[in-house]
Scaffold this active site. Structure first.
Site, PDB file in Angstrom:
ATOM      1  N   VAL A   7      71.994  42.360  23.726  1.00 26.86           N
ATOM      2  CA  VAL A   7      72.345  41.109  23.056  1.00 26.86           C
ATOM      3  C   VAL A   7      73.801  40.819  23.358  1.00 26.86           C
ATOM      4  O   VAL A   7      74.664  41.678  23.198  1.00 26.86           O
ATOM      5  CB  VAL A   7      72.110  41.207  21.533  1.00 26.86           C
ATOM      6  CG1 VAL A   7      72.541  39.921  20.840  1.00 26.86           C
ATOM      7  CG2 VAL A   7      70.651  41.504  21.247  1.00 26.86           C
ATOM      8  N   CYS A   8      74.044  39.578  23.795  1.00 26.87           N
ATOM      9  CA  CYS A   8      75.388  39.225  24.240  1.00 26.87           C
ATOM     10  C   CYS A   8      75.751  37.840  23.737  1.00 26.87           C
ATOM     11  O   CYS A   8      74.973  37.198  23.028  1.00 26.87           O
ATOM     12  CB  CYS A   8      75.446  39.272  25.753  1.00 26.87           C
ATOM     13  SG  CYS A   8      74.177  38.265  26.547  1.00 26.87           S
ATOM     14  N   ALA A   9      76.921  37.373  24.144  1.00 28.27           N
ATOM     15  CA  ALA A   9      77.365  36.029  23.775  1.00 28.27           C
ATOM     16  C   ALA A   9      76.834  35.043  24.811  1.00 28.27           C
ATOM     17  O   ALA A   9      75.802  34.421  24.606  1.00 28.27           O
ATOM     18  CB  ALA A   9      78.879  35.979  23.673  1.00 28.27           C
ATOM     19  N   THR A  14      77.589  40.715  30.497  1.00 27.12           N
ATOM     20  CA  THR A  14      76.436  41.563  30.211  1.00 27.12           C
ATOM     21  C   THR A  14      75.489  41.617  31.399  1.00 27.12           C
ATOM     22  O   THR A  14      74.879  42.649  31.660  1.00 27.12           O
ATOM     23  CB  THR A  14      75.711  41.079  28.937  1.00 27.12           C
ATOM     24  OG1 THR A  14      76.679  40.962  27.898  1.00 27.12           O
ATOM     25  CG2 THR A  14      74.637  42.048  28.517  1.00 27.12           C
ATOM     26  N   LEU A  37      70.161  38.800  26.653  1.00 27.26           N
ATOM     27  CA  LEU A  37      69.929  37.502  26.027  1.00 27.26           C
ATOM     28  C   LEU A  37      70.910  37.263  24.890  1.00 27.26           C
ATOM     29  O   LEU A  37      71.338  38.209  24.227  1.00 27.26           O
ATOM     30  CB  LEU A  37      68.510  37.443  25.439  1.00 27.26           C
ATOM     31  CG  LEU A  37      67.339  37.574  26.403  1.00 27.26           C
ATOM     32  CD1 LEU A  37      66.035  37.690  25.612  1.00 27.26           C
ATOM     33  CD2 LEU A  37      67.280  36.379  27.334  1.00 27.26           C
TER      34      LEU A  37
END
Length: 100
Positions: A7-9, A14, A37
């Site tokens: 999970v990323c921004a 990422t 995502l």
């Protein structure tokens, strides 16, 4: 095949980590599927993944991700140093240890 969700921004850094993790998995001979995502898309794959790792920049969203995952699989924050150094091998090892 095991499935890891990062999970990323926005996903730019990422996605680089995903590439490094895939390289480490090939070296190790492990078949793995890694998705990166934003949190807004987590729910769409929540039932398909074996572990969820949050980028350090979105660590504040862990309670929200915990709610989405509902205890089904481990949810952890990626070590800031490993993330900053794009240490795909270390992040992969962490993910695999959480799956087992």
């Amino acid at each position: 095949m095991k499935k890891i969700l990062l999970v990323c921004a926005a996903g730019m850094s990422t996605s680089l980590l995903v590439n490094k993790m895939n390289d480490a998995a090939k070296e190790k001979g492990v078949e793995i599927d890694i998705l990166a995502l934003p949190i807004s898309q987590c729910e769409s794959v929540a039932s398909e993944v074996d572990v969820v790792l949050l980028g350090p920049q979105v660590r504040y969203q862990k309670p929200q991700v915990d709610t989405i995952i509902d205890g089904r699989v481990p949810v952890e924050i990626i070590d800031m140093r490993d993330y900053g150094m794009m240490n795909g091998k270390a992040v992969l090892e962490k993910a695999l240890s959480l799956i087992e």
